[in-house]
Design a protein around this motif. Sequence first.
Motif, PDB file in Angstrom:
ATOM      1  N   VAL A  47     -27.158  46.821  46.151  1.00  0.00           N
ATOM      2  CA  VAL A  47     -25.745  46.720  46.511  1.00  0.00           C
ATOM      3  C   VAL A  47     -25.100  48.102  46.448  1.00  0.00           C
ATOM      4  O   VAL A  47     -24.384  48.514  47.365  1.00  0.00           O
ATOM      5  N   ARG A  48     -25.337  48.830  45.360  1.00  0.00           N
ATOM      6  CA  ARG A  48     -24.752  50.176  45.224  1.00  0.00           C
ATOM      7  C   ARG A  48     -25.237  51.101  46.334  1.00  0.00           C
ATOM      8  O   ARG A  48     -24.453  51.851  46.913  1.00  0.00           O
ATOM      9  N   LYS A  94     -14.177  47.088  42.553  1.00  0.00           N
ATOM     10  CA  LYS A  94     -14.740  45.979  41.778  1.00  0.00           C
ATOM     11  C   LYS A  94     -16.089  46.368  41.176  1.00  0.00           C
ATOM     12  O   LYS A  94     -16.381  46.017  40.028  1.00  0.00           O
ATOM     13  N   ILE A  95     -16.881  47.098  41.929  1.00  0.00           N
ATOM     14  CA  ILE A  95     -18.180  47.541  41.413  1.00  0.00           C
ATOM     15  C   ILE A  95     -17.989  48.542  40.278  1.00  0.00           C
ATOM     16  O   ILE A  95     -18.630  48.449  39.235  1.00  0.00           O
ATOM     17  N   MET A  96     -17.081  49.502  40.476  1.00  0.00           N
ATOM     18  CA  MET A  96     -16.889  50.542  39.463  1.00  0.00           C
ATOM     19  C   MET A  96     -16.326  49.994  38.157  1.00  0.00           C
ATOM     20  O   MET A  96     -16.585  50.552  37.098  1.00  0.00           O
ATOM     21  N   ALA A 103     -23.429  55.480  36.409  1.00  0.00           N
ATOM     22  CA  ALA A 103     -22.775  56.794  36.395  1.00  0.00           C
ATOM     23  C   ALA A 103     -23.691  57.881  36.932  1.00  0.00           C
ATOM     24  O   ALA A 103     -23.232  58.787  37.633  1.00  0.00           O
ATOM     25  N   THR A 104     -24.971  57.800  36.630  1.00  0.00           N
ATOM     26  CA  THR A 104     -25.911  58.818  37.132  1.00  0.00           C
ATOM     27  C   THR A 104     -25.985  58.762  38.650  1.00  0.00           C
ATOM     28  O   THR A 104     -25.920  59.799  39.317  1.00  0.00           O
ATOM     29  N   GLU A 108     -24.683  61.752  41.232  1.00  0.00           N
ATOM     30  CA  GLU A 108     -25.583  62.288  42.270  1.00  0.00           C
ATOM     31  C   GLU A 108     -24.990  62.071  43.662  1.00  0.00           C
ATOM     32  O   GLU A 108     -25.071  62.948  44.521  1.00  0.00           O
ATOM     33  N   HIS A 109     -24.413  60.906  43.871  1.00  0.00           N
ATOM     34  CA  HIS A 109     -23.771  60.611  45.158  1.00  0.00           C
ATOM     35  C   HIS A 109     -22.677  61.631  45.452  1.00  0.00           C
ATOM     36  O   HIS A 109     -22.611  62.195  46.551  1.00  0.00           O
TER      37      HIS A 109
END
Length: 173
Positions: A47-48, A94-96, A103-104, A108-109
């Motif tokens: 999902v991420r 909502k995901i955050m 967090a990693t 990186e993103h």
Amino acid sequence: MLDKALELILERGVEGLSFDSLAQHSGISKSGVIYHFPNREELNRAVRAHVRQRYLLARHEATNDLPDSRTKALKGWAISSLEKRSKLDEVSAKIMTSGIWDATEGREHHKERFAAMSEGAGFNRAALAYLAIEGLWFLDLAGFTPFDAEERARVSALLLSVIDDPAFDHLGE
């Protein structure tokens, strides 16, 4: 199937995303969902990654419409973000805030995204635009923005003009 997972998160929150709900919402059997995502962490990771890919696609689409310039990548990202072209901001929030955000991966993103958009534009210009636009994004998302619609449009136009402002050309990059 991942788009259906995002729909579920939007409708029910991250806690509403399960193997059962995804199977029902996507029309795939539960065993079919488990085949693709053998455990919850694999589903969360997918999902991420899907959200990041959709943001990247929106950025590329905005960038492709621009004329070639040294600030093209930065301006494409800015337009994509300011205009909310990915249509994923509420899902991202909502995901955050759910506990499934990594967090990693997020760090990186942002590092990869910043490196790609600052290439050609230079660090100073890109950093200023990035921080301002990300700040505006978070204020919008949290509902804390001090700007009405007209003022936000003015701020967006100002931020886009900073990206092309020759005043940044002489600053150390």
